[in-house]
Design a protein around this motif. Structure first.
Motif: not given
Length: 375
Positions: A106, A110, A138, A142, A146, A150, A168-172, A175
């Motif tokens: 992670d 990050a 953003n 993304n 990420t 992924k 943990q792809w989602k937390k990277h 928004k």
């Protein structure tokens, strides 16, 4: 041989051969003790890898190899494959081609996202006018970091590679603003139609009538199946996109016949450019960059503000839903794989709410005293 320090380097190097693996590289350590510790860790890792390979039948896979498999199997078929290739090369440059996917953490992801967020479009710092160039959105970060990493990781897993714990792809994921749905007003549509360049008019009309993404509008004659009354081209992530040949679309195709043997939509070269092989007065296929440039100029001539090419797709989807009331039809027309994507078109305007409330109120309003007396 023991670790050693070349005269030309401040770091100690390790060179050994173990279980068929030959290692010769810098430990990035400036003390012999630290270098020997790193060498022992490398040897332990090789022993573990060999043991795992005997059990699973798979050796560790590096980012360079995994990205190569992903490109061969999927990436090269993306509509914007050039962008995919550039993004893959950037990942390899930032993380290193020898980065093992089973050791991807992670913290790695990050750091990659943080670095990408600080970058600007094409690396420019200022515009021609001297204004600062904003950093990447953003959404761009993304998709180029990420989401792509992924996809490479997951593809490596489908090929049977042992990757015990993914990041943990989602937390990277950064928004992103909620995508707006923008329709063309009648006067805007008229202004665009009047302002389009003559040789781009058929292409623009095709886009307006189908709601295809810009890249998907640049079809070839081999994509056109008149017998089946369907056009099949490539969409996002290399997926097939099907467009029915309606009478309006058929008329557009008819007018394009004879312009080019391969591509449907073309433009006429207006001037001879130095160093260009194009000849003034001849037709050439509309390119992705040419379509982008012409759309920008068209919008400026028409005076239409706050309207992207992709909003043409929103315009078609929204009006089709309003006309049919059927989400499944809109889903098929816009080639959405998930109907959740289509539901964003199920919005209503204030005047539609007002009209509905007026009808309800007229139907349920209690009769007045005068109405009762006359009854």
């Amino acid at each position: 041989m023991p670790v050693y320090k070349p005269a030309s380097s401040p770091y100690y190097y390790s060179e050994f051969q173990l279980q068929g693996h030959r290692v010769h590289k810098s430990t990035k350590a400036k003390t012999k003790k630290e270098a020997e510790l790193i060498e022992r860790q490398w040897k332990a890792q090789i022993e573990e890898d060999v043991k795992r390979a005997r059990i699973t039948g798979n050796a560790p896979i590096t980012l360079d190899v995994a990205a190569g498999h992903f490109w061969s199997d999927k990436g090269q078929y993306h509509v914007n494959s050039d962008t995919t290739w550039t993004d893959i090369q950037r990942l390899i440059s930032h993380l290193g081609k020898d980065k093992r996917l089973d050791q991807l953490t992670d913290a790695d992801v990050a750091a990659l996202v943080t670095r990408r967020r600080s970058e600007t479009r094409k690396g420019m710092k200022v515009t021609k006018d001297g204004d600062p160039v904003p950093t990447l959105s953003n959404a761009t970060v993304n998709r180029s970091c990420t989401i792509l990493l992924k996809a490479i990781f997951n593809h490596a897993m489908t090929l049977g590679n042992y990757l015990p714990k993914p990041p943990q792809w989602k937390k990277h994921m950064l928004k992103e603003p909620k995508e707006r749905v923008r329709e063309l007003d009648t006067h805007e549509a008229v202004a665009l139609d009047r302002s389009v360049r003559d040789d781009y008019a058929l292409w623009f009309e095709f886009a307006r009538m189908t709601g295809l993404r810009r890249q998907e509008t640049l079809i070839r004659w081999s994509d056109v199946n008149c017998f089946a009354k369907r056009i099949t081209t490539k969409g996002k992530q290399g997926k097939d996109v099907h467009i029915p040949i309606t009478p309006v679309v058929a008329a557009i195709l008819k007018r394009c016949e004879g312009h080019h043997p391969i591509y449907v939509f073309t433009y006429i070269c207006r001037r001879n450019l130095l160093g260009s092989s194009q000849v003034k007065g001849l037709r050439y296929p509309i390119t992705p960059e040419g379509a982008k440039t012409q759309w920008r100029r068209l919008r400026q001539r028409a005076g239409v503000k706050n309207f992207r090419f992709h909003d043409i797709r929103h315009d078609v989807g929204t009006k089709l839903l309003r006309q049919t009331g059927n989400l499944k039809i809109v889903q098929r027309a816009l080639n959405h794989s998930d109907i959740k994507t289509t539901t964003k078109y199920a919005h209503v305007h204030d005047h539609e709410v007002a009209e509905a409330l007026t009808k309800l109120q007229n139907a349920t309003t209690m009769p007045t005293t005068e109405q009762k007396a006359s009854a």
